[in-house]
Design a protein around this motif. Sequence first.
Motif, PDB file in Angstrom:
ATOM      1  N   SER A 139      -4.167  42.562  23.182  1.00 38.05           N
ATOM      2  CA  SER A 139      -4.951  43.019  22.030  1.00 38.05           C
ATOM      3  C   SER A 139      -4.637  44.464  21.659  1.00 38.05           C
ATOM      4  O   SER A 139      -5.002  44.924  20.569  1.00 38.05           O
ATOM      5  CB  SER A 139      -6.452  42.887  22.340  1.00 38.05           C
ATOM      6  OG  SER A 139      -6.791  43.651  23.484  1.00 38.05           O
ATOM      7  N   ASP A 183       0.003  44.980  14.924  1.00 38.18           N
ATOM      8  CA  ASP A 183       0.158  43.765  14.123  1.00 38.18           C
ATOM      9  C   ASP A 183       1.624  43.352  14.050  1.00 38.18           C
ATOM     10  O   ASP A 183       1.954  42.165  14.129  1.00 38.18           O
ATOM     11  CB  ASP A 183      -0.388  43.992  12.708  1.00 38.18           C
ATOM     12  CG  ASP A 183      -1.902  44.121  12.681  1.00 38.18           C
ATOM     13  OD1 ASP A 183      -2.532  43.964  13.750  1.00 38.18           O
ATOM     14  OD2 ASP A 183      -2.450  44.379  11.590  1.00 38.18           O
ATOM     15  N   GLN A 222      -9.144  37.495  13.022  1.00 42.38           N
ATOM     16  CA  GLN A 222      -9.923  38.545  13.672  1.00 42.38           C
ATOM     17  C   GLN A 222      -9.470  39.934  13.255  1.00 42.38           C
ATOM     18  O   GLN A 222     -10.274  40.847  13.111  1.00 42.38           O
ATOM     19  CB  GLN A 222      -9.825  38.371  15.203  1.00 42.38           C
ATOM     20  CG  GLN A 222     -10.784  39.226  16.006  1.00 42.38           C
ATOM     21  CD  GLN A 222     -10.184  40.592  16.364  1.00 42.38           C
ATOM     22  OE1 GLN A 222      -8.954  40.768  16.333  1.00 42.38           O
ATOM     23  NE2 GLN A 222     -11.046  41.547  16.676  1.00 42.38           N
ATOM     24  N   ARG A 223      -8.166  40.089  13.040  1.00 36.80           N
ATOM     25  CA  ARG A 223      -7.597  41.393  12.672  1.00 36.80           C
ATOM     26  C   ARG A 223      -7.498  41.601  11.161  1.00 36.80           C
ATOM     27  O   ARG A 223      -7.110  42.670  10.727  1.00 36.80           O
ATOM     28  CB  ARG A 223      -6.191  41.523  13.279  1.00 36.80           C
ATOM     29  CG  ARG A 223      -6.161  41.739  14.781  1.00 36.80           C
ATOM     30  CD  ARG A 223      -4.737  42.049  15.208  1.00 36.80           C
ATOM     31  NE  ARG A 223      -4.682  42.457  16.592  1.00 36.80           N
ATOM     32  CZ  ARG A 223      -3.879  43.419  17.054  1.00 36.80           C
ATOM     33  NH1 ARG A 223      -3.065  44.062  16.243  1.00 36.80           N
ATOM     34  NH2 ARG A 223      -3.878  43.721  18.346  1.00 36.80           N
ATOM     35  N   MET A 236      -5.247  40.286   9.335  1.00 39.93           N
ATOM     36  CA  MET A 236      -3.817  40.511   9.094  1.00 39.93           C
ATOM     37  C   MET A 236      -3.362  39.714   7.885  1.00 39.93           C
ATOM     38  O   MET A 236      -3.920  38.669   7.561  1.00 39.93           O
ATOM     39  CB  MET A 236      -2.994  40.067  10.315  1.00 39.93           C
ATOM     40  CG  MET A 236      -3.148  40.952  11.525  1.00 39.93           C
ATOM     41  SD  MET A 236      -2.412  40.204  13.020  1.00 39.93           S
ATOM     42  CE  MET A 236      -0.705  39.945  12.497  1.00 39.93           C
ATOM     43  N   LYS A 264      -4.934  36.497  13.487  1.00 36.23           N
ATOM     44  CA  LYS A 264      -4.860  37.003  12.105  1.00 36.23           C
ATOM     45  C   LYS A 264      -6.248  37.136  11.497  1.00 36.23           C
ATOM     46  O   LYS A 264      -6.560  38.139  10.834  1.00 36.23           O
ATOM     47  CB  LYS A 264      -4.026  36.045  11.251  1.00 36.23           C
ATOM     48  CG  LYS A 264      -2.530  36.285  11.300  1.00 36.23           C
ATOM     49  CD  LYS A 264      -1.804  35.299  10.395  1.00 36.23           C
ATOM     50  CE  LYS A 264      -2.164  35.515   8.943  1.00 36.23           C
ATOM     51  NZ  LYS A 264      -1.430  34.574   8.051  1.00 36.23           N
TER      52      LYS A 264
END
Length: 276
Positions: A219, A223, A272-273, A275, A270
């Motif tokens: 984590s 990215d 969660q972030r 992205m 993706k």
Amino acid sequence: MIWGKVIGAVAGYLFLRIPGAVIGAFIGHWFDRGMAQDFTRKGGFGQFLFGADKAVADATFLYTLFAVMGHLAKAKGRVTDQDIAQASALMDRLRLTGEARSEAQDAFREGKQPGFPLEKEVTAFREAFYGNRDVLQLFMEQLMALALNDGVLDKAEHEVLVTVGKNLGFTRFQIDQWLTMQKAAFRFHQRHQQSQGRQQQRSSEDDLKDAYQVLGVTSTQSDAEIKKAYRKLMARHHPDKLASKGLPDEVMKEAQERARDIQAAYDTIKSQRSMR
């Protein structure tokens, strides 16, 4: 198989021109026939798989897979009903019926025998695929998935996997790293199967942790690093690339199951972030 004829003809031509090419092609023809028949010691899978051009590769891959699977099952001390059911389920997924299924069962039984030459057979498998790391890693992934199918990895099973991996040219560190990824993929897959049909607004903490491990990242990575790891894994499991390695078609379908888990894990990260 045609390479024996081609090489024989070229070599003959260099020495005796046209007459040499004819003689060389004739010798090469018999060499090809011998090579095509050699896979019969692997249980004869090539008689009923996917064509003469792929018969040797198909036979080698499937014989070694089921023989090592039998050895892996026996390593715990006793082959259980669950081990046999697992082997049968794999035969079902590979659509092995009739004589093909009998040969797979024979390979599994052969692998269980006390004198089974594990290292010799695995080394021969590596040589048959010319040390191609994509093929060898896919083979390891298949074995690991089978070993982890019950959610538990016995110490004896782990040692067999390490022995197989080392004879394929991988380090213990690589093997343990892939095992971590496979364990996470098993949990991730199980969790997603159980939650099918139910909407989840956010992934659980465990889901997200496993998603990172499925991709072999952490984590704390960027990215860009996560995207790179994802693309590398997906490229390795792409059907066109696997087809070019000479793998059996049904084995490629098994690899695509892994690709679906990789995609699902990446989508989880993706989301969660946030992205793009």
